[in-house]
Design a protein around this motif. Structure first.
Motif, PDB file in Angstrom:
ATOM      1  N   MET A  69      -9.427   2.030 -20.453  1.00 25.59           N
ATOM      2  CA  MET A  69     -10.569   1.580 -19.657  1.00 25.59           C
ATOM      3  C   MET A  69     -11.867   1.988 -20.358  1.00 25.59           C
TER       4      MET A  69
ATOM      5  N   ASP B  65     -16.128  -0.286 -17.520  1.00 26.91           N
ATOM      6  CA  ASP B  65     -15.165  -0.597 -16.458  1.00 26.91           C
ATOM      7  C   ASP B  65     -15.067   0.523 -15.423  1.00 26.91           C
ATOM      8  N   ARG B  66     -15.356   1.733 -15.842  1.00 26.66           N
ATOM      9  CA  ARG B  66     -15.102   2.895 -15.001  1.00 26.66           C
ATOM     10  C   ARG B  66     -16.235   3.082 -13.989  1.00 26.66           C
TER      11      ARG B  66
END
Length: 230
Positions: free
Chosen positions: A1, A5-6
């Motif tokens: 990730m 995205d996090r």
């Protein structure tokens, strides 16, 4: 990730988010280069504990990725220029200008493609300008060729600026200091092409040199985009 995205952690007692973290890191890098940036130093700039940052950023490399993407927002023009040539020219000049404002960027350009949203928007703009003018492979090589020239020229200019600061000598002062040695070597007759350049070439600014080389590269790209008539 990826870091994009996090999700960010919930807000806790002291307000904090990636935008503030990246702004602090860029300020540190502008002041002292990439070596001045660490999660500990960024946390100190924000007056929070270093462990607070790990909820937002896992590594210094992720922080660098975010910094690069933030500067790409400065590179992306507000409006798309009229044609492919003006688009690639504008991106090249804006990349140079952004790097002169943030010299550390020169150390992070040219590696793996930047994947942040601003960097993707910059690449989208360049490829979109070539859409329909050539096949995809040719368009990719065109973008890569202009980028290679741009990055190389910028790195050379930044290296010269750093050398000036490190030695305390401007380019003109350095030329004067090294002049006697250079002239003695040219007097041997072993370097006639260099002698002609030293004695007869016209000195231009870094900006003019960059713009001239860029136009030559764009001329070469234009020749590859010109399709033979049926």
């Amino acid at each position: 990730m990826t870091v994009w995205d996090r999700p960010e952690p919930p807000t806790r007692p002291a307000p904090l988010d990636r935008e503030r973290i990246v702004a602090a890191a860029i300020a540190l890098a502008d002041e002292g280069g990439l070596e001045a940036v660490s999660l500990r130093k960024v946390a100190a700039r924000l007056d929070v504990g270093p462990m607070r940052l790990y909820g937002y950023i896992s590594t210094k490399e992720e922080l660098f990725d975010l910094m690069v993407d933030e500067v790409h927002a400065e590179i992306l023009p507000e409006e798309q220029p009229g044609d492919w040539r003006e688009t690639l020219r504008a991106h090249a000049h804006r990349t140079r200008q952004a790097t002169l404002r943030h010299e550390w960027l020169a150390d992070l350009l040219g590696g793996r493609p930047a994947l942040g949203p601003n960097a993707l928007a910059v690449n989208e703009s360049k490829l979109a300008a070539l859409d329909g003018l050539a096949d995809l492979d040719t368009a990719m090589r065109a973008v890569e060729t202009v980028a290679a020239y741009t990055i190389g020229a910028i790195r050379r200019e930044i290296a010269s600026l750093r050398a000036e600061r490190a030695t305390g000598l401007s380019d003109r002062d350095w030329q004067r200091a090294s002049g006697p040695y250079v002239m003695s070597m040219l007097a041997t007759g072993r370097f006639p092409a260099l002698a002609n350049m030293v004695h007869n070439s016209r000195e231009v600014s870094a900006e003019v040199s960059f713009a001239t080389g860029l136009d030559w590269v764009l001329d070469a790209v234009a020749a590859k985009l010109t399709r033979p008539q049926a």
